[in-house]
Scaffold this active site. Structure first.
Site, PDB file in Angstrom:
ATOM      1  N   LEU A  18      15.898  -0.614   2.939  1.00  0.00           N
ATOM      2  CA  LEU A  18      15.862  -1.115   1.561  1.00  0.00           C
ATOM      3  C   LEU A  18      14.784  -0.403   0.754  1.00  0.00           C
ATOM      4  O   LEU A  18      14.975  -0.055  -0.410  1.00  0.00           O
ATOM      5  CB  LEU A  18      15.630  -2.635   1.565  1.00  0.00           C
ATOM      6  CG  LEU A  18      15.592  -3.291   0.183  1.00  0.00           C
ATOM      7  CD1 LEU A  18      16.877  -3.036  -0.590  1.00  0.00           C
ATOM      8  CD2 LEU A  18      15.345  -4.793   0.302  1.00  0.00           C
ATOM      9  N   CYS A 525       5.517  -1.841   2.234  1.00  0.00           N
ATOM     10  CA  CYS A 525       5.437  -2.507   3.526  1.00  0.00           C
ATOM     11  C   CYS A 525       4.117  -2.155   4.190  1.00  0.00           C
ATOM     12  O   CYS A 525       3.548  -1.108   3.911  1.00  0.00           O
ATOM     13  CB  CYS A 525       6.543  -2.033   4.450  1.00  0.00           C
ATOM     14  SG  CYS A 525       8.167  -2.279   3.762  1.00  0.00           S
ATOM     15  N   TRP A 570      -6.150  -8.380   8.486  1.00  0.00           N
ATOM     16  CA  TRP A 570      -5.067  -7.411   8.289  1.00  0.00           C
ATOM     17  C   TRP A 570      -4.408  -6.972   9.589  1.00  0.00           C
ATOM     18  O   TRP A 570      -3.708  -5.974   9.641  1.00  0.00           O
ATOM     19  CB  TRP A 570      -5.571  -6.211   7.464  1.00  0.00           C
ATOM     20  CG  TRP A 570      -5.721  -6.567   6.003  1.00  0.00           C
ATOM     21  CD1 TRP A 570      -5.230  -7.684   5.383  1.00  0.00           C
ATOM     22  CD2 TRP A 570      -6.392  -5.814   4.981  1.00  0.00           C
ATOM     23  NE1 TRP A 570      -5.557  -7.669   4.047  1.00  0.00           N
ATOM     24  CE2 TRP A 570      -6.272  -6.544   3.765  1.00  0.00           C
ATOM     25  CE3 TRP A 570      -7.078  -4.602   4.974  1.00  0.00           C
ATOM     26  CZ2 TRP A 570      -6.817  -6.091   2.563  1.00  0.00           C
ATOM     27  CZ3 TRP A 570      -7.624  -4.144   3.768  1.00  0.00           C
ATOM     28  CH2 TRP A 570      -7.489  -4.885   2.581  1.00  0.00           C
ATOM     29  N   ASP A 608     -17.107  -2.808   4.519  1.00  0.00           N
ATOM     30  CA  ASP A 608     -16.130  -3.367   3.583  1.00  0.00           C
ATOM     31  C   ASP A 608     -15.574  -4.696   4.072  1.00  0.00           C
ATOM     32  O   ASP A 608     -15.157  -4.806   5.221  1.00  0.00           O
ATOM     33  CB  ASP A 608     -14.950  -2.392   3.432  1.00  0.00           C
ATOM     34  CG  ASP A 608     -15.365  -1.115   2.699  1.00  0.00           C
ATOM     35  OD1 ASP A 608     -16.193  -1.210   1.791  1.00  0.00           O
ATOM     36  OD2 ASP A 608     -14.839  -0.044   3.056  1.00  0.00           O
ATOM     37  N   HIS A 703      -7.165   1.552 -10.261  1.00  0.00           N
ATOM     38  CA  HIS A 703      -5.725   1.435 -10.009  1.00  0.00           C
ATOM     39  C   HIS A 703      -4.904   2.127 -11.092  1.00  0.00           C
ATOM     40  O   HIS A 703      -3.723   2.337 -10.933  1.00  0.00           O
ATOM     41  CB  HIS A 703      -5.325  -0.036  -9.899  1.00  0.00           C
ATOM     42  CG  HIS A 703      -6.087  -0.744  -8.827  1.00  0.00           C
ATOM     43  ND1 HIS A 703      -7.279  -1.389  -9.079  1.00  0.00           N
ATOM     44  CD2 HIS A 703      -5.870  -0.865  -7.499  1.00  0.00           C
ATOM     45  CE1 HIS A 703      -7.739  -1.887  -7.943  1.00  0.00           C
ATOM     46  NE2 HIS A 703      -6.915  -1.580  -6.972  1.00  0.00           N
TER      47      HIS A 703
HETATM   48  N1  GLN Z   1     -14.093   1.988   1.524  1.00  0.00           N
HETATM   49  C1  GLN Z   1     -12.733   1.735   1.177  1.00  0.00           C
HETATM   50  C2  GLN Z   1     -12.235   2.807   0.226  1.00  0.00           C
HETATM   51  O1  GLN Z   1     -12.983   3.247  -0.572  1.00  0.00           O
HETATM   52  C3  GLN Z   1     -12.559   0.388   0.544  1.00  0.00           C
HETATM   53  C4  GLN Z   1     -11.122   0.092   0.254  1.00  0.00           C
HETATM   54  C5  GLN Z   1     -10.871  -1.324  -0.218  1.00  0.00           C
HETATM   55  O2  GLN Z   1     -11.758  -2.002  -0.657  1.00  0.00           O
HETATM   56  N2  GLN Z   1      -9.651  -1.780  -0.172  1.00  0.00           N
HETATM   57  O3  GLN Z   1     -11.092   3.195   0.244  1.00  0.00           O
END
Ligand code: GLN
Ligand code: ZN
Length: 764
Positions: A18, A525, A570, A608, A703
């Site tokens: 898909l 995905c 995750w 992170d 983004h």
């Molecule tokens: N250190 C990661 C990056 O810069 C952090 C990514 C995230 O916060 N999702 O890609």
């Protein structure tokens, strides 16, 4: 006879058919008919895989999202797409992703781009739905075309169909009222359309309709509780029978409310709320169907079938034909079929069940209940053997690791000195200017990086050549950062495919699937790594790369790690010990890495925790317990270092007003967070809470491809400086830059560095 059914089947396809069909259609490379054809093919295949069930879900298939489907079924389209050309599917994709397909978009001039619908996580899963939009003016009109055509298709294939829809209260509860309208005032307008929908489905031959109301496992106030009663009284007058489905947790105080609703059937998540089954049965009317979700729809492990039968047999005796069996929730959240895993470690594979295997378990349990365990003796024996092998495996339970976790004390997670003392020592060592600049870790994943990675995977280049290519990328990113004048550099994460998988692959206790895809949103995905056993770190994972990068520059270079809570949240994790225990194991392994980085001379280390917030339980009353072990895990990883070593953490979301005390408790020296999209609104939290350490509120949204200008960044930082003393502020983007191009990153960071200089000058 026990009735078996399913709440929903993964729709992306075992080979992500898909996804590829959608993406090719969106690009204009295939036709509308091709897409419809792939959809119909997947539905037919998925119905065949469920053929042994008494009732098969229909309507769970979606080209993007089941909530968006519901919005279209209810005629609740945002006003911004209403005047557009094209048909319902064009508008559907416009709401989903801002535009329809390239080739199908004949009206670029009049109806080109439009704001996509907002996306949010579906309860505590990693699936994202398109948020329904409401205003005081919202009206609803029925469009049952999609459901009716899927039903007709199912009928033609002799599928004993049970249509699946989202219930009115969950639909309203998960939507957003743009003008601050009270969503419940829309209920009287919504219910007649639901009634009409149910009547239409009945007319099309449906005996049962599954109506999903997972909102019932959340904390509801009196108005929303009343809404449930009102809604189901209104919907109970039709001829179709309603199976009201709840999942993702226990009902608690909502159990009596659910029991009293006039519905012919109720589905309970008997994985998370097993102990509520008795009281649900007790308080339900004597004819009501009780569907029990006894196979976990959220993990990938085989069910303990005999233990389940031990519990189920007396329940089945009591309920007789009123008992239905199903997975705990829709199987949307697990991969489709273990048969597609031919390369996996066979020992571990034998412990797993994906969607198809989970339905086999349901069928087996039903047979055992109807005909006795002897009828399925071979299946039970195989299941028993697999479970016994799993629990006896030394790879699952490593005594040394268990001992280390048992030996954890609170001292392990405590820094030697309070923040003020550390900050002074770090300042002396790092010698940074006011408003120091840095980035969040990753730099663009260029074509060269991707080519080298796939060549290495395919075996066309050897490890030495691959490493050489990565070192070149790292050097390039260090040189660019120096030229830009950033203060704390990063190596750029060229060698990392993914921030969790990269570590999972190097830790003991993980396996990876080839095709274990789970839909995250639309065509996207994820393939969560499978954490099956005791976690340990055979050897350093990042030190070589970070040391290499640090040696290239005289500036401080920040080591980059993923924190234990994010790795946990995750991954598919084990079900045979508490999540907290698994998290502590990860914490101890990552702690060794932190200490090795420190030993290698790295004085700034970022850990992170992008996914800390999403692990929060659905009910607020359980937040404290989660936050306690999650924060403690982070502290264990981070806080073993000397005062001079500066610990950073990063989180990429803006809502954390409600968990800010816990975040402060992590005691990172510096936290970088997302704030630019909310125009620093997030910093409102700091009006009420005095965050004690340093903070880098993201100054631009990574983004989007837009280049932020200097004045914009200065103004955002000035807003921040009104709440947080400038001496504790950092200047950085929102998140990592791996999805961007260098051509965007260089000008954006140039402006960011210039903004920091302007801020310093005006502070002097
Ligand atoms: N250190 C990661 C990056 O810069 C952090 C990514 C995230 O916060 N999702 O890609
Ligand atoms: Zn981030």
């Amino acid at each position: 006879m026990v009735t078996t059914h399913n709440l929903g089947f993964p729709r992306i396809g075992a080979r992500r058919e898909l996804k590829f069909a959608l993406e090719s259609y969106w690009k204009g490379q295939s036709s509308r008919e091709d897409l419809q054809h792939t959809g119909a093919g997947l539905r037919a295949r998925h119905w065949r895989s469920q053929a042994t069930l008494t009732l098969v879900p229909v309507g769970d298939f979606s080209f993007y999202d089941q909530m968006l489907d519901m919005s279209f079924t209810l005629g609740n389209l945002p006003a911004r797409v209403r005047g557009f050309h094209g048909d319902a599917l064009d508008n559907y994709f416009r709401v989903a992703r801002g535009r329809s397909a390239a080739g199908a978009e004949e009206h670029a001039g009049c109806c080109g781009g439009v704001a996509a619908g907002e996306m949010t996580k579906w309860f505590d899963t990693n699936y994202h739905y398109i948020v329904p939009e409401f205003s005081e003016e919202t009206t609803f009109t029925l469009d049952a075309a999609r459901l009716l055509s899927h039903l007709a298709e199912a009928k033609a294939q002799n599928v004993s169909a049970k249509p699946v829809i989202i219930g009115p209260i969950t639909y309203l509860a998960l939507g957003k009222a743009r003008d601050g309208a009270d969503k419940l005032t829309l209920l009287p307008r919504l219910l007649p359309v639901y009634a009409q929908l149910l009547a239409t489905l009945a007319e099309a031959g449906a005996e049962w309709v599954q109506i999903d109301e997972p909102a019932l496992v959340t904390e509801l106030d009196a108005a929303w509780r009343n809404a449930f009663t009102q809604a189901y009284q209104a919907l109970s007058t039709g001829t179709v029978k309603l199976l009201l489905a709840t999942y993702f947790g226990p009902l608690r105080e909502n159990l009596p409310l659910l029991s009293a609703l006039p519905v012919q059937g109720v589905h309970l998540d008997a994985i998370n709320a097993r102990d509520e089954a008795a009281s649900l049965i007790e308080t339900s009317p004597p004819e009501r169907i009780i569907s029990l979700g006894v196979v976990n729809g959220r993990n990938i492990w085989k069910t303990d079938l005999e233990a389940t039968l031990d519990w189920l047999e007396p329940v089945a005796n009591r309920l007789g034909d009123r008992l239905w069996l199903a997975p705990s929730c829709s199987l949307l959240h697990v991969p489709a079929d273990l048969a597609s895993e031919q390369k996996m470690d066979t020992e571990i594979r034998s412990w797993l069940a994906f969607a198809v295997q989970k339905l086999e378990e349901i069928t087996l349990l039903a047979t055992a209940l109807s005909q006795g365990r002897a009828a399925v003796a071979a299946g039970l024996a195989a299941n028993r053997a697999a479970l016994a092998a799993r629990s006896a495996s030394p790879r699952v339970n490593n005594a040394a690791v268990n001992q280390a976790v048992a030996g954890i004390t609170s001292a392990l997670g405590r820094r030697n000195s309070p923040f003020a003392v550390r900050a002074a020592k770090q300042a002396a060592l790092l010698n940074l200017p006011l408003y120091p600049t840095t980035t969040i870790g990753s730099f663009p994943q260029t074509k060269e990086i991707r080519l080298a990675r796939s060549a290495f995977k395919a075996g066309t280049i050897d490890e030495a050549a691959y490493k050489h290519a990565m070192r070149l990328e790292i050097e390039r990113s260090v040189r660019i950062q120096e030229r830009l004048g950033l203060d704390v550099l990063v190596h750029g994460e060229a060698e990392r495919n993914d921030m969790v998988e990269y570590f999972g692959e190097q830790l003991e206790g993980y396996v990876f699937s080839q095709n274990g895809w789970v839909q995250s949103y639309g065509s996207r995905c994820v393939k969560p790594p499978i954490l099956f056993g005791s976690i340990s770190r055979p050897k350093p994972m990042t030190v070589e790369w970070i040391k290499y990068a640090a040696a290239l520059t005289a500036k401080p270079l920040k080591g980059m790690l993923t924190g234990p809570v994010t790795i946990l949240n995750w991954s598919f994790v084990r079900d045979d010990q508490p999540r907290a225990t698994t998290c502590y194991q990860l914490a101890l392994a990552m702690r060794e890495e932190v200490l090795d980085l420190e030993k290698a001379g790295i004085r700034v280390i970022q850990i992170d925790e992008a996914a800390l917030r999403e692990g929060l339980p659905l009910r607020k009353s359980q937040w404290q317990d989660y936050l306690r072990w999650a924060v403690e895990s982070f502290r264990i990883t981070a806080n073993g270092v000397a005062d001079e070593t500066q610990i950073h953490t990063h989180m990429c979301y803006s809502e954390f007003n409600d968990i800010i005390a816990a975040i402060a408790d992590m005691d990172a020296d510096v936290i970088t967070i997302e704030t630019s999209r909310s125009d620093m609104e997030l910093l409102d939290a700091f009006d009420h809470f005095n965050y004690p350490n340093q903070i880098g509120p993201g100054v631009y949204d990574i983004h989007a491809p837009n280049i932020p200008d200097e004045a914009q960044i200065v103004s955002l930082m000035q807003k921040a400086a009104r709440r947080i003393p400038p001496a504790r502020l950092w200047v950085n983007p929102d998140c990592g830059l791996k999805t961007r191009q260098w051509a965007e990153v260089v000008p954006a960071l140039t402006n960011m560095v210039n903004a920091a200089r302007t801020l310093r000058a005006s502070a002097a």
